[in-house]
Design a protein around this motif. Structure first.
Motif, PDB file in Angstrom:
ATOM      1  N   TRP A  16    -151.995  33.200 -23.840  1.00  0.00           N
ATOM      2  CA  TRP A  16    -153.193  32.459 -24.244  1.00  0.00           C
ATOM      3  C   TRP A  16    -154.484  33.236 -23.980  1.00  0.00           C
ATOM      4  O   TRP A  16    -155.449  33.121 -24.737  1.00  0.00           O
ATOM      5  N   VAL A  17    -154.500  34.021 -22.924  1.00  0.00           N
ATOM      6  CA  VAL A  17    -155.685  34.852 -22.658  1.00  0.00           C
ATOM      7  C   VAL A  17    -155.924  35.819 -23.810  1.00  0.00           C
ATOM      8  O   VAL A  17    -157.044  35.994 -24.297  1.00  0.00           O
ATOM      9  N   ASN A  18    -154.850  36.435 -24.290  1.00  0.00           N
ATOM     10  CA  ASN A  18    -154.978  37.405 -25.375  1.00  0.00           C
ATOM     11  C   ASN A  18    -155.198  36.738 -26.724  1.00  0.00           C
ATOM     12  O   ASN A  18    -155.809  37.324 -27.615  1.00  0.00           O
ATOM     13  N   CYS A  19    -154.707  35.531 -26.877  1.00  0.00           N
ATOM     14  CA  CYS A  19    -154.998  34.770 -28.102  1.00  0.00           C
ATOM     15  C   CYS A  19    -156.489  34.497 -28.202  1.00  0.00           C
ATOM     16  O   CYS A  19    -157.106  34.685 -29.257  1.00  0.00           O
ATOM     17  N   ILE A  20    -157.082  34.074 -27.082  1.00  0.00           N
ATOM     18  CA  ILE A  20    -158.527  33.812 -27.052  1.00  0.00           C
ATOM     19  C   ILE A  20    -159.314  35.103 -27.231  1.00  0.00           C
ATOM     20  O   ILE A  20    -160.301  35.146 -27.966  1.00  0.00           O
ATOM     21  N   SER A  21    -158.869  36.176 -26.572  1.00  0.00           N
ATOM     22  CA  SER A  21    -159.595  37.449 -26.666  1.00  0.00           C
ATOM     23  C   SER A  21    -159.530  38.024 -28.081  1.00  0.00           C
ATOM     24  O   SER A  21    -160.451  38.714 -28.513  1.00  0.00           O
ATOM     25  N   MET A  22    -158.446  37.750 -28.837  1.00  0.00           N
ATOM     26  CA  MET A  22    -158.372  38.199 -30.224  1.00  0.00           C
ATOM     27  C   MET A  22    -159.440  37.505 -31.073  1.00  0.00           C
ATOM     28  O   MET A  22    -160.069  38.124 -31.926  1.00  0.00           O
ATOM     29  N   ILE A  23    -159.621  36.219 -30.821  1.00  0.00           N
ATOM     30  CA  ILE A  23    -160.653  35.465 -31.548  1.00  0.00           C
ATOM     31  C   ILE A  23    -162.040  36.002 -31.209  1.00  0.00           C
ATOM     32  O   ILE A  23    -162.886  36.202 -32.083  1.00  0.00           O
ATOM     33  N   VAL A  24    -162.269  36.255 -29.909  1.00  0.00           N
ATOM     34  CA  VAL A  24    -163.561  36.803 -29.472  1.00  0.00           C
ATOM     35  C   VAL A  24    -163.788  38.185 -30.078  1.00  0.00           C
ATOM     36  O   VAL A  24    -164.885  38.505 -30.548  1.00  0.00           O
ATOM     37  N   ALA A  25    -162.733  39.013 -30.083  1.00  0.00           N
ATOM     38  CA  ALA A  25    -162.843  40.363 -30.628  1.00  0.00           C
ATOM     39  C   ALA A  25    -163.175  40.338 -32.116  1.00  0.00           C
ATOM     40  O   ALA A  25    -163.989  41.130 -32.601  1.00  0.00           O
ATOM     41  N   ALA A  26    -162.543  39.411 -32.844  1.00  0.00           N
ATOM     42  CA  ALA A  26    -162.833  39.278 -34.277  1.00  0.00           C
ATOM     43  C   ALA A  26    -164.299  38.885 -34.496  1.00  0.00           C
ATOM     44  O   ALA A  26    -164.960  39.382 -35.418  1.00  0.00           O
ATOM     45  N   GLY A  52    -166.804  49.124 -32.464  1.00  0.00           N
ATOM     46  CA  GLY A  52    -165.751  49.850 -31.753  1.00  0.00           C
ATOM     47  C   GLY A  52    -165.198  49.051 -30.592  1.00  0.00           C
ATOM     48  O   GLY A  52    -163.974  48.999 -30.376  1.00  0.00           O
ATOM     49  N   LEU A  53    -166.090  48.409 -29.832  1.00  0.00           N
ATOM     50  CA  LEU A  53    -165.661  47.587 -28.706  1.00  0.00           C
ATOM     51  C   LEU A  53    -164.787  46.435 -29.180  1.00  0.00           C
ATOM     52  O   LEU A  53    -163.738  46.141 -28.600  1.00  0.00           O
ATOM     53  N   GLY A  54    -165.217  45.778 -30.271  1.00  0.00           N
ATOM     54  CA  GLY A  54    -164.431  44.677 -30.826  1.00  0.00           C
ATOM     55  C   GLY A  54    -163.063  45.128 -31.299  1.00  0.00           C
ATOM     56  O   GLY A  54    -162.062  44.432 -31.094  1.00  0.00           O
ATOM     57  N   MET A  57    -160.816  45.772 -28.266  1.00  0.00           N
ATOM     58  CA  MET A  57    -160.411  44.475 -27.714  1.00  0.00           C
ATOM     59  C   MET A  57    -159.307  43.845 -28.545  1.00  0.00           C
ATOM     60  O   MET A  57    -158.324  43.313 -28.016  1.00  0.00           O
ATOM     61  N   PHE A  58    -159.465  43.917 -29.875  1.00  0.00           N
ATOM     62  CA  PHE A  58    -158.491  43.305 -30.778  1.00  0.00           C
ATOM     63  C   PHE A  58    -157.138  43.995 -30.675  1.00  0.00           C
ATOM     64  O   PHE A  58    -156.091  43.337 -30.615  1.00  0.00           O
ATOM     65  N   LEU A  59    -157.147  45.328 -30.631  1.00  0.00           N
ATOM     66  CA  LEU A  59    -155.905  46.089 -30.554  1.00  0.00           C
ATOM     67  C   LEU A  59    -155.161  45.807 -29.251  1.00  0.00           C
ATOM     68  O   LEU A  59    -153.937  45.557 -29.256  1.00  0.00           O
ATOM     69  N   VAL A  60    -155.881  45.833 -28.143  1.00  0.00           N
ATOM     70  CA  VAL A  60    -155.261  45.565 -26.844  1.00  0.00           C
ATOM     71  C   VAL A  60    -154.706  44.142 -26.805  1.00  0.00           C
ATOM     72  O   VAL A  60    -153.584  43.901 -26.312  1.00  0.00           O
TER      73      VAL A  60
END
Length: 268
Positions: A16-26, A52-54, A57-60
């Protein structure tokens, strides 16, 4: 039994942490693209770092999410490796920022509610970058385009208001001559430079009342920009320290999730 339950919890958290971070990265990527389309060249310099930062974040986040979702230890290994590199990068960048932005506290001047800044107070890196002709011409064009100094006369209608103003470092260094020059202040956008300057500071002769000139070629202006960058970078560095602590906690949970995934794979 308790270990397995703990491992399941860690996998759930990572998912869930990475699900949220994917949304933030997008959202970060979208903001970077929007800046590149809608902002002028003065602000487009931030487009590439933000995008680049986004993207990183998305890839990780993808590797972390898929690894936790499928209990794939290989994806989780890659996730932890990339997250470790991000942590090292944040740490190195933060240390460099604090080293580079060391110095330049400003000088109090009697009768003024703001400080004046001198270029020699800052580190050699700042001085070298700001004295670069190409760099400074670009920064100078942004001042003129954004009417940094011309807006002062709109905000401060009277001489009394201007004298009581709390100017920013850029406004103090670029929009007026150094106080040591001794030029009488007529209003927020005009100084009487017909007087012989009281100081030998070269900025006194560089200052002009013209909207396109002001003190944009002055060392005091470069010092104001250096102070502005220092303040902004210090805020970013503090944010990075907080981010480092949060990501370190996520990294620890990720290690538990990876261990749980490896255990499940070995049983199957």
């Amino acid at each position: 039994m308790s270990t397995s339950k703990g491992g399941g919890t860690s996998t759930f958290v990572i998912r869930w942490v990475n699900c949220i971070s994917m949304i933030v990265a997008a959202a970060v990527i979208g903001y970077g693209v929007w800046m590149g389309i809608h902002h002028d060249t003065c602000r487009k310099s931030l487009t590439l770092p933000i995008t680049g930062l986004g993207s990183i974040m998305f890839l990780v986040s993808i590797f972390g999410f898929l690894g936790a979702l499928k209990n794939n230890s290989i994806f989780l290994w890659m996730y932890l490796l990339m997250l470790c590199l991000v942590l090292v990068g944040i740490l190195v960048f933060t240390v460099i920022v604090f080293i580079v932005t060391n110095g330049g506290s400003g000088h109090n001047v009697a009768g003024l509610r703001y400080k004046e800044y001198q270029l020699q107070d800052y580190g050699s890196w700042f001085v070298k970058k700001l004295n670069n002709h190409h760099n400074w011409k670009h920064i100078q064009s942004c001042f003129v385009k954004n009417e940094t100094c011309n807006s002062l006369s709109k905000r401060y209608k009277t001489l009394k208001q201007f004298k009581l103003a709390e100017l920013t470092p850029i406004e103090a260094g670029c929009c007026r001559p150094p106080s040591q020059c001794g030029y009488p202040v007529v209003n927020a956008s005009y100084h009487d430079i017909s007087f012989h300057p009281l100081s030998s500071n070269k900025d006194c002769k560089l200052y002009k009342n013209s909207k396109a000139v002001k003190c944009y070629n002055c060392d005091s202006c470069k010092a104001g920009v250096a102070q502005y960058i220092k303040t902004e970078w210090r805020v970013i560095a503090i944010f990075n320290m907080i981010l480092f602590v949060v990501l370190s906690m996520i990294y620890f949970v990720g290690c538990c999730a990876r261990r749980d995934a490896a255990r499940i794979s070995s049983k199957s």
